[in-house]
Design an enzyme around this catalytic site. Structure first.
Site, PDB file in Angstrom:
ATOM      1  N   LEU A 127      -2.412  -1.538  19.268  1.00  0.00           N
ATOM      2  CA  LEU A 127      -3.615  -2.260  18.894  1.00  0.00           C
ATOM      3  C   LEU A 127      -4.759  -1.773  19.523  1.00  0.00           C
ATOM      4  CD1 LEU A 127      -1.943  -5.776  17.881  1.00  0.00           C
ATOM      5  CD2 LEU A 127      -2.055  -3.874  16.550  1.00  0.00           C
ATOM      6  N   HIS A 144      -7.972  -3.149  14.898  1.00  0.00           N
ATOM      7  CA  HIS A 144      -7.033  -4.054  14.367  1.00  0.00           C
ATOM      8  C   HIS A 144      -7.453  -5.669  14.800  1.00  0.00           C
ATOM      9  CE1 HIS A 144      -4.339  -0.651  15.293  1.00  0.00           C
ATOM     10  NE2 HIS A 144      -4.066  -1.171  13.915  1.00  0.00           N
ATOM     11  N   GLN A 155       7.074   5.248   5.394  1.00  0.00           N
ATOM     12  CA  GLN A 155       5.681   5.876   4.806  1.00  0.00           C
ATOM     13  C   GLN A 155       5.340   7.079   5.845  1.00  0.00           C
ATOM     14  OE1 GLN A 155       3.701   2.298   6.088  1.00  0.00           O
ATOM     15  NE2 GLN A 155       2.030   3.649   6.980  1.00  0.00           N
ATOM     16  N   LYS A 199     -10.840   1.946   7.208  1.00  0.00           N
ATOM     17  CA  LYS A 199     -10.372   3.412   7.631  1.00  0.00           C
ATOM     18  C   LYS A 199      -9.426   3.987   6.750  1.00  0.00           C
ATOM     19  CE  LYS A 199      -8.827   6.094  11.081  1.00  0.00           C
ATOM     20  NZ  LYS A 199      -7.464   5.772  11.438  1.00  0.00           N
ATOM     21  N   ASP A 200      -8.492   3.178   6.266  1.00  0.00           N
ATOM     22  CA  ASP A 200      -7.424   3.654   5.393  1.00  0.00           C
ATOM     23  C   ASP A 200      -7.945   3.452   3.849  1.00  0.00           C
ATOM     24  OD1 ASP A 200      -4.971   4.487   7.126  1.00  0.00           O
ATOM     25  OD2 ASP A 200      -6.007   2.662   7.944  1.00  0.00           O
TER      26      ASP A 200
HETATM   27  P1  AMP Z   1      -2.355   0.842  11.196  1.00  0.00           P
HETATM   28  O1  AMP Z   1      -1.836   0.117  12.314  1.00  0.00           O
HETATM   29  O2  AMP Z   1      -2.804   2.154  11.682  1.00  0.00           O
HETATM   30  O3  AMP Z   1      -1.476   0.717  10.167  1.00  0.00           O
HETATM   31  O4  AMP Z   1      -3.588  -0.036  10.720  1.00  0.00           O
HETATM   32  C1  AMP Z   1      -3.559  -1.478  10.327  1.00  0.00           C
HETATM   33  C2  AMP Z   1      -4.771  -1.780   9.629  1.00  0.00           C
HETATM   34  O5  AMP Z   1      -5.894  -1.652  10.556  1.00  0.00           O
HETATM   35  C3  AMP Z   1      -5.055  -1.002   8.433  1.00  0.00           C
HETATM   36  O6  AMP Z   1      -5.452  -2.097   7.316  1.00  0.00           O
HETATM   37  C4  AMP Z   1      -5.880  -0.109   8.911  1.00  0.00           C
HETATM   38  O7  AMP Z   1      -6.899   0.400   8.203  1.00  0.00           O
HETATM   39  C5  AMP Z   1      -6.811  -0.927   9.974  1.00  0.00           C
HETATM   40  N1  AMP Z   1      -7.581  -0.195  11.018  1.00  0.00           N
HETATM   41  C6  AMP Z   1      -6.830   1.021  11.624  1.00  0.00           C
HETATM   42  N2  AMP Z   1      -7.963   1.385  12.302  1.00  0.00           N
HETATM   43  C7  AMP Z   1      -9.162   0.654  12.084  1.00  0.00           C
HETATM   44  C8  AMP Z   1     -10.465   0.899  12.531  1.00  0.00           C
HETATM   45  N3  AMP Z   1     -10.854   1.977  13.392  1.00  0.00           N
HETATM   46  N4  AMP Z   1     -11.419   0.106  11.975  1.00  0.00           N
HETATM   47  C9  AMP Z   1     -11.098  -1.018  10.995  1.00  0.00           C
HETATM   48  N5  AMP Z   1      -9.848  -1.105  10.594  1.00  0.00           N
HETATM   49  C10 AMP Z   1      -8.655  -0.482  10.954  1.00  0.00           C
END
Ligand code: AMP
Length: 279
Positions: free
Chosen positions: A33, A37, A61, A149-150
């Site tokens: 995290l 996050h 995935q 971001k995604d």
């Molecule tokens: P992940 O752990 O990478 O699967 O991300 C979990 C959630 O956090 C997803 O909805 C991502 O889009 C979001 N997230 C990841 N990096 C960022 C960031 N830099 N800024 C905002 N949200 C993020």
């Protein structure tokens, strides 16, 4: 903070909470995290009675086994950070728990997944939709929080929620960046110092593209941004696209009133990073 790892435990807890009339805010993550996050966790807390965060590195995935193997896993530190943020429940199942049998169901998001991430990572969004559906069933959230971001993932999940009538609200939050502009990502931990030093060029390329689009047609503006990135040999650009921010289909021109997103993916060594900019 309650830390659960079995499907029966999380089901039981969220059923109980629902019966008590609590509003559940949910933040699904793959862990390692960072502030991106945590911003989602804070938003979830702010708008709900109970905050649930999942940490699950979802094998379904990953199209690249090495990326799955090397994905950062620091569950104890994640748990500490979540407890500090006032998260109520952490759900971190093992892969065998989430996938007691191999799912046979397959998702097809049509043209939404035929571009960018979907095109370059076969099966990726099928894995995302599978795990997000499972998590929504288990956590039963009123709201689920995701990051811009995604961007394409968010569009896919919006479609999933519509098509399967999930009774919840999706919330999307802007990208949180390091001071030098690099979008925060769990994968940034894997960058060698010289790769980390050059990584902010990705965001700079998006900013340059935005600027060039003010005066140049899309192909010429893209060429300028691509030429900028070519000056940095550590960066291997996979795609750089000017797309409609909702359909994610490539745009031939901007300024027609359509919402525009500039999106890229690039490798720095073995580490694949994505970023985007909404106009
Ligand atoms: P992940 O752990 O990478 O699967 O991300 C979990 C959630 O956090 C997803 O909805 C991502 O889009 C979001 N997230 C990841 N990096 C960022 C960031 N830099 N800024 C905002 N949200 C993020």
């Amino acid at each position: 903070m309650l830390h659960l790892s079995s499907i029966s435990d999380i089901r039981q807890q969220t059923e109980l909470l629902r019966r008590q009339g609590k509003r559940i805010g949910f933040v699904p993550t793959m862990g390692a995290l960072h502030e991106g996050h945590l911003t989602l966790v804070r938003a979830a807390r702010h708008q709900n009675d109970i905050t649930v965060c999942s940490v699950f590195v979802n094998p379904a995935q990953f199209n690249n086994p090495e990326d799955y193997r090397l994905y950062p896993r620091i569950l104890e530190k994640d748990a500490q950070m979540l407890a500090q943020e006032g998260c109520d429940i952490l759900f971190s199942p093992a892969a065998e728990e989430m996938y007691r049998q191999t799912p046979r169901l397959h998702f097809d998001f049509g043209e939404l997944e035929q571009v960018m991430e979907g095109a370059h990572r076969p099966g990726h969004f099928n894995g995302v939709a599978t795990v997000v559906s499972k998590l929504f069933h288990l956590v039963k959230p009123h709201q689920a929080f995701f990051g811009q971001k995604d961007l394409q993932q968010f569009a896919v999940i919006q479609q999933l929620v519509l098509d399967l009538s999930f009774d919840l609200e999706l919330v999307c939050y802007p990208i949180i960046r390091e001071e030098d502009g690099l979008a925060m990502s769990s994968r940034n931990r894997r960058l060698a110092p010289e790769q980390r030093a050059v990584a902010p060029r990705l965001y700079q390329a998006l900013q340059l593209l935005r600027e060039k689009l003010e005066t140049l047609p899309v192909p010429a503006a893209k060429q300028e941004a691509e030429a900028f990135l070519q000056r940095f040999p550590q960066i291997k650009l996979e795609y750089l696209e000017v797309v409609h921010a909702q359909t994610l289909q490539p745009l031939q021109e901007v300024g027609q009133g359509a919402p525009v997103a500039l999106c890229l993916a690039a490798f720095l060594g073995e580490v694949r990073l994505i970023d985007n900019l909404l106009l």
